[in-house]
Design an enzyme around this catalytic site. Structure first.
Site, PDB file in Angstrom:
ATOM      1  N   HIS A  82       5.455  21.009  32.116  1.00  0.00           N
ATOM      2  CA  HIS A  82       6.694  21.773  31.962  1.00  0.00           C
ATOM      3  C   HIS A  82       7.617  20.983  31.038  1.00  0.00           C
ATOM      4  O   HIS A  82       7.655  19.759  31.094  1.00  0.00           O
ATOM      5  CB  HIS A  82       7.377  21.960  33.320  1.00  0.00           C
ATOM      6  CG  HIS A  82       8.584  22.849  33.264  1.00  0.00           C
ATOM      7  ND1 HIS A  82       8.511  24.212  33.381  1.00  0.00           N
ATOM      8  CD2 HIS A  82       9.894  22.553  33.083  1.00  0.00           C
ATOM      9  CE1 HIS A  82       9.734  24.715  33.268  1.00  0.00           C
ATOM     10  NE2 HIS A  82      10.588  23.743  33.096  1.00  0.00           N
ATOM     11  N   ASP A 161      14.524  31.708  42.217  1.00  0.00           N
ATOM     12  CA  ASP A 161      14.937  30.949  41.032  1.00  0.00           C
ATOM     13  C   ASP A 161      15.443  31.879  39.942  1.00  0.00           C
ATOM     14  O   ASP A 161      16.409  31.578  39.245  1.00  0.00           O
ATOM     15  CB  ASP A 161      13.778  30.095  40.493  1.00  0.00           C
ATOM     16  CG  ASP A 161      14.211  29.304  39.261  1.00  0.00           C
ATOM     17  OD1 ASP A 161      15.126  28.475  39.393  1.00  0.00           O
ATOM     18  OD2 ASP A 161      13.679  29.552  38.158  1.00  0.00           O
ATOM     19  N   ARG A 168      23.502  31.052  37.414  1.00  0.00           N
ATOM     20  CA  ARG A 168      23.910  29.749  36.860  1.00  0.00           C
ATOM     21  C   ARG A 168      24.250  29.882  35.381  1.00  0.00           C
ATOM     22  O   ARG A 168      25.205  29.272  34.892  1.00  0.00           O
ATOM     23  CB  ARG A 168      22.782  28.720  37.035  1.00  0.00           C
ATOM     24  CG  ARG A 168      22.627  28.228  38.472  1.00  0.00           C
ATOM     25  CD  ARG A 168      21.338  27.436  38.627  1.00  0.00           C
ATOM     26  NE  ARG A 168      21.263  26.257  37.800  1.00  0.00           N
ATOM     27  CZ  ARG A 168      20.103  25.694  37.411  1.00  0.00           C
ATOM     28  NH1 ARG A 168      18.935  26.207  37.791  1.00  0.00           N
ATOM     29  NH2 ARG A 168      20.107  24.621  36.666  1.00  0.00           N
ATOM     30  N   SER A 183      14.834  23.948  40.626  1.00  0.00           N
ATOM     31  CA  SER A 183      14.350  25.095  39.869  1.00  0.00           C
ATOM     32  C   SER A 183      12.968  24.807  39.262  1.00  0.00           C
ATOM     33  O   SER A 183      12.027  25.593  39.398  1.00  0.00           O
ATOM     34  CB  SER A 183      15.382  25.408  38.772  1.00  0.00           C
ATOM     35  OG  SER A 183      14.851  26.238  37.783  1.00  0.00           O
ATOM     36  N   LYS A 187       8.907  25.950  41.008  1.00  0.00           N
ATOM     37  CA  LYS A 187       7.962  26.778  40.244  1.00  0.00           C
ATOM     38  C   LYS A 187       6.654  26.037  40.029  1.00  0.00           C
ATOM     39  O   LYS A 187       5.572  26.628  40.108  1.00  0.00           O
ATOM     40  CB  LYS A 187       8.585  27.171  38.887  1.00  0.00           C
ATOM     41  CG  LYS A 187       9.684  28.221  39.030  1.00  0.00           C
ATOM     42  CD  LYS A 187      10.328  28.559  37.705  1.00  0.00           C
ATOM     43  CE  LYS A 187      11.201  27.450  37.195  1.00  0.00           C
ATOM     44  NZ  LYS A 187      12.152  27.779  36.171  1.00  0.00           N
TER      45      LYS A 187
HETATM   46  N1  URA Z   1      14.352  24.853  33.229  1.00  0.00           N
HETATM   47  C1  URA Z   1      14.185  25.481  34.411  1.00  0.00           C
HETATM   48  O1  URA Z   1      13.151  26.071  34.680  1.00  0.00           O
HETATM   49  N2  URA Z   1      15.215  25.457  35.291  1.00  0.00           N
HETATM   50  C2  URA Z   1      16.365  24.828  35.045  1.00  0.00           C
HETATM   51  O2  URA Z   1      17.242  24.833  35.880  1.00  0.00           O
HETATM   52  C3  URA Z   1      16.523  24.187  33.801  1.00  0.00           C
HETATM   53  C4  URA Z   1      15.497  24.209  32.907  1.00  0.00           C
END
Ligand code: URA
Length: 408
Positions: A82, A161, A168, A183, A187
């Site tokens: 990620h 999320d 947010r 977050s 995931k």
């Molecule tokens: N990427 C994400 O998936 N979540 C965040 O809060 C910030 C960057």
């Protein structure tokens, strides 16, 4: 229990219990907690932070808000990656084929972009025909057959999320380290991989603006991973200047293919080697030095490039038909000297305004437009040299992109 007391408690910098966090966040999902109440709570979290216990509880609440993916029936080690996002970041397109070509499974669910940093799914959609929405069965079959898959994250995975991120985004609460950690890690854990590599971007073109904050985020994400028995490695990479030489969807796919074929060796290449080596080192339990040798060999031998093409064909894409606009606007230097900086944020902003990104969820992306950087930081520049080329369609404007280039 009531939501006002919970907001009040966090505003007074007190630790919330798991039950209180469940009350607030599950309540938001089932609409008993209102937008304005969740906004106030998020702001209190943003200002006062969360303890590790709160972070672990919230990660668990996020994961449980939807389905999780069980990859245990797929043989071999599964490694996910990620990136916290940045201008010109097409690393997934390069890394997944490298790592998969070395016999490691790469299950990658990606998102779309909002704002100046594009999402991997938007980039893939510039390849005509490429299918990004896969069923769970298709996802598992592809992972088993060719060792990699990149597809759109399903709605069912951590739906909380999605709701919280959207809020947010419009309440100035994205830049909270514990909320970012929850977050991302919720995931990644819900996606089922055994090991996880996180590329934390730090700099002007990134969410995290300096290495001190990046290090705090790194340590927190590793602690969350430990809690779930997942090996997590994080690397912190610079995002002051754009990654690579292309910004814009089809342009970025083309650059990824060039890097995979070994023809381009720039800052994107270096970062991809770094990330892929860490993934291979984790998966095969070998040293970074040995992993790096394998990664470079995968590029030199074209194994990685062939895996990329196999992946595109498997997901029904036709890269021969991918289009980059024929309309070009060359931006020439009005100074002579050394190029000392390229402002990643400004480049991302211009590319987005040309149509490569979306500023609101419903904007339609033009895959064929973007920015090509003719000069790199460190290059010497003569008066009249081309600094960058804008590929445009509907919008013909240079948006003062010359200001992104510092020449001394
Ligand atoms: N990427 C994400 O998936 N979540 C965040 O809060 C910030 C960057």
């Amino acid at each position: 229990m009531n939501i006002v007391d919970i907001i009040n408690k966090k505003r007074n910098n007190l630790e919330l219990t798991k039950e209180e966090l469940e009350y607030a966040f599950n309540g938001y999902m089932n609409k008993t907690v209102k937008d304005y109440q969740m906004s106030a709570l998020l702001m209190a979290i943003c200002i006062n932070g969360l303890s590790d216990e709160e972070v672990f509880s919230l990660t668990d609440i996020f994961i449980r808000s939807g389905n999780t993916i069980d990859l245990s029936m797929i043989p071999g080690v599964k490694v996910d990656k990620h990136s916290t996002g940045g201008v010109g970041d097409k690393t997934t397109l390069v890394i997944a084929p490298i790592v998969a070509s070395l016999g490691i499974k790469v299950p990658k669910m990606s998102g779309r972009g909002l704002g100046y940093t594009g999402g991997t799914i938007d980039k893939l959609e510039s390849i005509p025909g490429l299918k990004v929405n896969l069923t769970k069965e298709e996802f598992l079959k592809e992972l088993d057959s060719i060792g990699m898959v990149i597809c759109s994250q399903t709605e069912a995975l951590v739906p909380l999320d999605k709701e919280i991120y959207a809020l947010r985004d419009v309440t100035a609460t994205v830049e909270s380290i514990p909320l970012i950690a929850v977050s991302i890690m919720s995931k990644k854990i819900a996606s089922g991989a055994d090991k996880i590599l996180i590329d934390i971007k730090s700099g002007k073109g990134a969410l995290i603006k300096n290495d001190t904050e990046a290090k705090i985020l790194k340590d927190l994400m590793i602690r969350i991973g430990n809690k779930y028995n997942k090996e997590v490695r994080c690397i912190i990479s610079n995002m002051d200047i754009p990654l690579g030489i292309c910004v814009g969807n089809a342009l970025e796919v083309a650059e990824a293919a060039e890097v995979l074929s070994g023809r381009i060796k720039n800052n994107l290449y270096d970062l991809c080697i770094d990330i892929a080596s860490n993934m291979v080192s984790m998966a095969k339990e070998i040293s970074i030095i040995d992993a790096r040798e394998q990664v470079i060999e995968a590029i030199e031998s074209k194994k990685a490039y062939n895996k990329f093409m196999e992946f595109i064909v498997y997901q029904k894409g036709n890269i021969e038909e991918m289009e980059i606009s024929n309309n070009k606007l060359e931006i020439k230097s009005d100074k002579k000297g050394i190029l000392t900086d390229i402002d990643a944020y400004k480049i991302g902003e211009v590319s987005c305004k040309l149509g490569s990104g979306r500023l609101s969820k419903d904007d339609v992306i033009d895959p064929a437009v973007g920015v090509f950087l003719n000069k790199q930081v460190g290059d010497s520049v003569e008066l009249g040299d081309i600094l960058c080329t804008l590929y445009y369609n509907k919008v013909k404007d240079d948006f003062d992109i010359i200001k992104a280039f510092s020449i001394q």
